[in-house]
Design a protein around this motif. Structure first.
Motif, PDB file in Angstrom:
ATOM      1  N   HIS A 198       0.839  -1.193   0.000  1.00  0.00           N
ATOM      2  CA  HIS A 198       0.000   0.000   0.000  1.00  0.00           C
ATOM      3  C   HIS A 198       0.878   1.247   0.000  1.00  0.00           C
ATOM      4  N   TYR A 199       0.260   2.360  -0.450  1.00  0.00           N
ATOM      5  CA  TYR A 199       0.894   3.673  -0.365  1.00  0.00           C
ATOM      6  C   TYR A 199       0.419   4.386   0.905  1.00  0.00           C
ATOM      7  N   ASP A 200      -0.887   4.517   1.012  1.00  0.00           N
ATOM      8  CA  ASP A 200      -1.523   5.110   2.183  1.00  0.00           C
ATOM      9  C   ASP A 200      -2.883   4.428   2.315  1.00  0.00           C
ATOM     10  N   ASN A 254     -15.610   9.824  -0.950  1.00  0.00           N
ATOM     11  CA  ASN A 254     -15.642  11.253  -1.259  1.00  0.00           C
ATOM     12  C   ASN A 254     -16.233  11.404  -2.658  1.00  0.00           C
ATOM     13  N   ALA A 255     -17.468  11.866  -2.719  1.00  0.00           N
ATOM     14  CA  ALA A 255     -18.177  11.915  -3.997  1.00  0.00           C
ATOM     15  C   ALA A 255     -17.555  12.896  -4.981  1.00  0.00           C
ATOM     16  N   ASP A 256     -16.824  13.889  -4.485  1.00  0.00           N
ATOM     17  CA  ASP A 256     -16.236  14.899  -5.364  1.00  0.00           C
ATOM     18  C   ASP A 256     -14.841  14.528  -5.855  1.00  0.00           C
ATOM     19  N   ALA A 257     -14.321  13.375  -5.424  1.00  0.00           N
ATOM     20  CA  ALA A 257     -12.972  12.940  -5.818  1.00  0.00           C
ATOM     21  C   ALA A 257     -13.066  11.812  -6.839  1.00  0.00           C
ATOM     22  N   PRO A 258     -12.134  11.770  -7.790  1.00  0.00           N
ATOM     23  CA  PRO A 258     -12.101  10.616  -8.699  1.00  0.00           C
ATOM     24  C   PRO A 258     -11.861   9.330  -7.920  1.00  0.00           C
ATOM     25  N   GLN A 277     -10.583   5.365   0.965  1.00  0.00           N
ATOM     26  CA  GLN A 277     -11.548   6.414   0.663  1.00  0.00           C
ATOM     27  C   GLN A 277     -11.761   6.582  -0.837  1.00  0.00           C
ATOM     28  N   LEU A 278     -10.649   6.541  -1.595  1.00  0.00           N
ATOM     29  CA  LEU A 278     -10.752   6.775  -3.032  1.00  0.00           C
ATOM     30  C   LEU A 278     -11.242   5.545  -3.785  1.00  0.00           C
ATOM     31  N   ALA A 279     -10.911   4.364  -3.304  1.00  0.00           N
ATOM     32  CA  ALA A 279     -11.340   3.144  -3.989  1.00  0.00           C
ATOM     33  C   ALA A 279     -12.825   2.869  -3.783  1.00  0.00           C
ATOM     34  N   THR A 280     -13.353   3.247  -2.621  1.00  0.00           N
ATOM     35  CA  THR A 280     -14.756   2.972  -2.314  1.00  0.00           C
ATOM     36  C   THR A 280     -15.675   4.141  -2.623  1.00  0.00           C
ATOM     37  N   GLN A 334      -3.504  11.492  -0.962  1.00  0.00           N
ATOM     38  CA  GLN A 334      -4.123  12.310   0.072  1.00  0.00           C
ATOM     39  C   GLN A 334      -4.538  13.670  -0.487  1.00  0.00           C
ATOM     40  N   ALA A 335      -3.738  14.227  -1.381  1.00  0.00           N
ATOM     41  CA  ALA A 335      -4.086  15.519  -1.981  1.00  0.00           C
ATOM     42  C   ALA A 335      -5.389  15.411  -2.771  1.00  0.00           C
TER      43      ALA A 335
END
Length: 483
Positions: free
Chosen positions: A44-46, A58-62, A52-55, A393-394
């Motif tokens: 893993h990276y983080d 955050n609806a506003d994030a790719p 958060q990003l895979a699931t 994270q960004a």
């Protein structure tokens, strides 16, 4: 009839070639055989950012697709025809890539030169002079070929070829790294240009609102519903907002000039197209390869590995210098006048006995160089993991900021409209209108900057993962060959 000189020449050549064949069969390679570094153990990276990003929390994030590599041109995910046009122009014309191309050619010639030392060395010599004895003098001459061969018993020359080959690989990976940096810079500058233009348009809209507010206040002043102080406040707001334009214009021009330079053109000779935010689309999903794959995808890691390979081969070169060297030489010459054909075959063995510790110091130094290269390689790998983790994270945080800016913009827009309506109705003073305008201004510019940050995150993630740049030089060579 076959001449005696020809028979001697053939016999000498057979002797040299037989010795060369014997050396190939008996030579041993001193020094370590290079072993690729152990693959990364990180999975893993983080973990938090990945989850958060895979699931899609955050609806506003790719969203990210883990364990998937980048395919094709990484910038194609931005869906910009203008960007693709500028990118191709930069790749074809960039002088850094041209210099890297020439450096690779130079490194390849160094490999060929090193390989040449493994073969017999054939030279041709001629000499002439005049000698005398007992009062008489005569002219003499000698002309003919000579052959020499180093048996390379302990493989020092072969290790030198290996070292040169690794250094050539290093230059190819550096080309790929320059390609990745170039494409990342082009995309980033194009986005900064689009962002500057969007902010300029937003400020122009704000200035138009300021002028309408000033006109409204001036009208109210003529009819006695506004004071001279109100007029001065409105004029001050307009003047302050006008100061926003020059810095944004500078950002636009710097980005535009940077794109010209990346294409190796002077800003006066070629200008990029006018990018706007509408020329880009924020990717809905982003591929993210596993940490173990990053070592095969990032050119800087592959360059560090090639440097490590060269350092390993250098140990073999230094070690071979500690052992004897066996050489075979032969010559054939026609001498005269009246001397005839001269030939010679000789073998030589040279072994180091005392060099003041130089040879052992060279070997120890090469081992130290390998250890340093290994540490550099590992640090490059660890640094790459940190870069990917930072960008992941960004993406999360910038998506949160964009959502917050969207809410702030909507609230500021509603507040501004209410305050403008209240002022026209005579219910509030101009100060509240001006405060609402400033809040709307900050929210509008903040929303544009937050959206730009999201685009730049997508660019930085692709670059941090290697951008499918590994093998860029090989693809360019293939493309040139098919033209």
């Amino acid at each position: 009839m076959i001449s005696k000189r020809f028979l001697l020449s053939r016999r000498m050549a057979r002797t040299v070639l037989a010795g060369a064949s014997l050396s190939l069969l008996s030579a041993c390679m001193v020094g370590p055989d290079f072993q690729k570094p152990v693959p990364l153990g990180s999975l893993h990276y983080d973990r938090q950012a990945e989850q958060q990003l895979a699931t899609g929390q955050n609806a506003d994030a790719p969203r990210i697709r883990l364990a998937q590599g980048i395919e094709g041109d990484w910038w194609s995910t931005l869906q910009s025809a203008k960007l693709d046009q500028v990118m191709r122009k930069a790749i074809d014309g960039n002088l850094d890539l041209t210099a890297a191309d020439a450096t690779i050619a130079q490194a390849n010639e160094a490999v060929a030169a090193a390989r040449g030392t493994l073969r017999p060395q054939v030279d041709f010599g001629a000499s002439g002079g005049r000698q005398g004895a007992g009062g008489s003098a005569s002219n003499i001459y000698s002309v003919g070929p000579s052959v020499s061969f180093d048996f390379d018993i302990f493989g020092g020359k072969k290790r030198a070829v290996e070292e040169r080959g690794a250094l050539a690989d290093l230059q190819r990976h550096r080309y790929d790294a320059a390609y990745l940096t170039l494409t990342g810079d082009v995309a980033s500058q194009a986005l900064r240009l689009a962002s500057a233009r969007a902010q300029i348009d937003a400020v122009e809209t704000l200035l138009e609102q300021d002028r309408r507010t000033l006109a409204l206040v001036q009208t109210g002043h003529r009819f006695g519903s506004a004071t001279q102080v109100d007029v001065a406040l409105a004029q001050t707001q307009l003047a302050q907002d006008q100061t926003l334009l020059p810095p944004l214009a500078q950002q636009r021009d710097v980005a535009r000039h940077a794109l010209s330079v990346l294409a190796s053109k002077g800003p006066a000779d070629w200008m990029p197209p006018d990018f706007g935010m509408a020329d880009f689309a924020l990717p809905s999903t982003l591929p993210v390869s596993l940490p173990s794959e990053v070592a095969h995808d990032r050119p800087d890691i592959l360059a560090a590995e090639a440097q490590l390979h060269a350092a390993s081969a250098a140990i073999g070169v230094a070690t071979a210098d500690l052992y004897p060297r066996l050489q075979l030489s032969a010559s054939l010459a026609t001498a005269g006048p009246g001397i005839g054909t001269l030939w010679s075959i000789a073998g030589g063995l040279a072994a180091p006995i005392f060099h003041g510790g130089t040879l052992k110091a060279n070997q120890r130094g090469s081992v130290d160089g390998y250890k340093a290269s290994l540490a550099d390689y590992r640090q490059t790998v660890v640094r790459s993991l940190g870069q990917v983790a930072d960008v992941l994270q960004a993406i999360n945080h910038d998506a949160e900021e964009y959502a917050a800016q969207e809410r702030a913009l909507a609230a500021a827009d509603a507040s501004l409209k209410l305050n403008q309506a209240g002022y026209r109705a005579g219910e509030i003073d101009v100060l509240k209108v001006l405060d609402a305008q400033r809040a709307y201004q900050r929210a509008l510019l903040g929303q544009i900057q937050a959206r730009t940050a999201q685009y730049l995150d997508a660019v930085q993630l692709s670059v941090a993962l290697g951008g499918n740049a590994s093998g860029a030089f090989a693809r360019r060579t293939t493309a040139n060959e098919t033209r």
